[in-house]
Write a protein that holds these residues in place. Structure first.
Motif, PDB file in Angstrom:
ATOM      1  N   VAL A 193      66.197  38.980  37.580  1.00 57.34           N
ATOM      2  CA  VAL A 193      67.301  37.805  39.206  1.00 57.34           C
ATOM      3  C   VAL A 193      66.876  38.152  40.379  1.00 57.34           C
ATOM      4  N   ASN A 194      67.773  39.870  40.662  1.00 53.50           N
ATOM      5  CA  ASN A 194      67.480  40.511  42.273  1.00 53.50           C
ATOM      6  C   ASN A 194      65.970  40.479  42.439  1.00 53.50           C
ATOM      7  N   MET A 195      65.524  41.299  41.600  1.00 50.14           N
ATOM      8  CA  MET A 195      64.279  41.309  42.062  1.00 50.14           C
ATOM      9  C   MET A 195      63.193  39.912  42.355  1.00 50.14           C
ATOM     10  N   ALA A 196      63.236  38.642  41.903  1.00 45.62           N
ATOM     11  CA  ALA A 196      62.674  38.037  42.188  1.00 45.62           C
ATOM     12  C   ALA A 196      63.731  37.568  43.259  1.00 45.62           C
ATOM     13  N   ILE A 197      64.628  37.397  43.817  1.00 39.78           N
ATOM     14  CA  ILE A 197      65.390  37.249  44.876  1.00 39.78           C
ATOM     15  C   ILE A 197      64.754  37.970  46.398  1.00 39.78           C
ATOM     16  N   ASN A 198      65.009  38.761  45.879  1.00 40.20           N
ATOM     17  CA  ASN A 198      64.040  39.666  46.985  1.00 40.20           C
ATOM     18  C   ASN A 198      62.689  39.596  47.321  1.00 40.20           C
ATOM     19  N   VAL A 216      62.170  30.979  43.879  1.00 38.73           N
ATOM     20  CA  VAL A 216      63.168  31.016  43.864  1.00 38.73           C
ATOM     21  C   VAL A 216      64.290  30.382  42.260  1.00 38.73           C
ATOM     22  N   GLU A 217      62.868  29.990  42.254  1.00 34.03           N
ATOM     23  CA  GLU A 217      63.074  28.399  41.095  1.00 34.03           C
ATOM     24  C   GLU A 217      62.666  29.645  39.782  1.00 34.03           C
ATOM     25  N   GLU A 218      62.875  30.503  39.389  1.00 32.00           N
ATOM     26  CA  GLU A 218      62.635  31.337  38.306  1.00 32.00           C
ATOM     27  C   GLU A 218      63.556  32.296  38.807  1.00 32.00           C
ATOM     28  N   ALA A 219      64.006  32.594  40.095  1.00 31.27           N
ATOM     29  CA  ALA A 219      65.350  33.058  39.912  1.00 31.27           C
ATOM     30  C   ALA A 219      66.765  31.966  39.630  1.00 31.27           C
ATOM     31  N   ILE A 220      66.640  30.819  40.106  1.00 33.65           N
ATOM     32  CA  ILE A 220      67.393  30.017  40.116  1.00 33.65           C
ATOM     33  C   ILE A 220      67.919  29.240  38.229  1.00 33.65           C
ATOM     34  N   ALA A 221      66.685  29.507  36.919  1.00 29.07           N
ATOM     35  CA  ALA A 221      66.984  29.395  35.739  1.00 29.07           C
ATOM     36  C   ALA A 221      67.834  30.373  35.463  1.00 29.07           C
ATOM     37  N   LEU A 222      67.165  32.255  35.992  1.00 27.59           N
ATOM     38  CA  LEU A 222      67.682  33.230  35.303  1.00 27.59           C
ATOM     39  C   LEU A 222      68.926  32.800  35.460  1.00 27.59           C
ATOM     40  N   CYS A 223      69.539  32.596  36.798  1.00 24.71           N
ATOM     41  CA  CYS A 223      71.217  32.520  36.717  1.00 24.71           C
ATOM     42  C   CYS A 223      71.845  31.516  36.108  1.00 24.71           C
ATOM     43  N   LYS A 224      71.265  30.504  36.321  1.00 24.37           N
ATOM     44  CA  LYS A 224      72.266  29.503  35.134  1.00 24.37           C
ATOM     45  C   LYS A 224      72.113  29.972  34.173  1.00 24.37           C
TER      46      LYS A 224
END
Length: 285
Positions: A193-198, A216-224
């Motif tokens: 998550v952090n890696m994708a956000i950065n 960011v779409e990858e990070a959104i999926a992980l955050c959910k």
């Protein structure tokens, strides 16, 4: 507590006999001596005893330290759980680490100090060149490795902005390969998550909005998946920035959605930080 004392505490509270816990690992007499006198035993024997007690090594250390993390673990956890560069928290953490190093020679905590100094400089000056100075020693050490371990991955995530974008994208692949080796260990994919956000922010800075949107779409999926609402809000804001710069009309909706989440969970400091980000990068209003 010492090892034997902590084992006694766990065994008595579970109601297990010495004979049961000793099992095939050692004689009951040797086990009794271990509990009463805190005598030394082989590491493999201790692991067998913990397995018999249904206690992981991490839980054992936590109990042994009075149901607290060690000072070192507390400092690392404080750094690794930062959602944004809070200068006040970083200054306090730096002071704690420097006091700790007066009595302990510890490479990880030395790296923590360097990372804190870098993030403080970046937060106060916005000068990425000046912020990089403290980090060269950290990267010099980590870059020598063929495989990154968990603390290494956290540190690389924090210093990703040190690198040119193309190098950062390659480092991300390296980090993901290391994360995948830990895929069944403590929800380690949270680190992605952090890696994708950065990576999203690095791509936005270079006006590469389509690639940033993929990240960011990858990070959104992980955050959910992990119910990580603070980082989900960051993702929504950056998704909105990407969509606005790509001249997609729904961008502002995502920015509002991210802000509303932060308001709902009372994360107003993070909201203020991200307001500045929106003002800097949200070019199409």
């Amino acid at each position: 507590m010492k090892n034997g004392e902590a084992i006694y505490f766990i065994r008595k509270n579970k109601g297990y006999s010495q004979k049961y816990v000793a099992g095939d690992t050692m004689t009951q007499g040797a086990y009794s001596k271990f509990e009463k006198l805190n005598s030394e035993i082989r590491h493999s024997a201790l692991m067998n005893i913990l397995n018999k007690l249904e206690v992981s090594p991490d839980e054992f250390m936590y109990i042994k330290q009075g149901y607290e993390h060690s000072i070192k673990d507390k400092m690392l956890n404080k750094l690794f759980t930062l959602t944004y560069n809070n200068t006040e928290v970083l200054q306090q953490l730096l002071s704690e680490a420097e006091i700790y190093l007066e009595e302990n020679d510890d490479i990880l905590i030395k790296d923590l100090c360097l990372v804190c100094k870098s993030l403080i400089v970046l937060s106060q000056t916005k000068d990425i060149v000046a912020a990089r100075v403290s980090l060269y020693k950290v990267w010099q050490r980590l870059s020598q490795r063929d495989l990154l371990f968990i603390n290494d991955i956290y540190f690389v995530n924090f210093i990703l902005y040190l690198f040119p974008l193309e190098t950062a994208l390659e480092i991300k692949k390296f980090v993901y390969r290391s994360i995948d080796k830990y895929k069944n260990f403590r929800n380690i994919e949270r680190l992605k998550v952090n890696m994708a956000i950065n990576m999203t922010l690095l791509l936005i800075k270079e006006d590469r909005y389509i690639e940033a949107l993929i990240e960011v779409e990858e990070a959104i999926a992980l955050c959910k998946r992990f119910s990580d609402y603070k980082r989900l809000a960051v993702c929504y804001l950056r998704k909105g920035i990407c969509l606005n710069n790509l001249k997609v009309t729904k961008g502002d909706q995502w920015i509002s959605k991210g802000k509303n989440i932060l308001i709902a969970i009372d994360e107003l400091k993070i909201l203020n930080e991200l307001e500045d980000e929106v003002n800097r990068f949200n070019k199409i209003l």
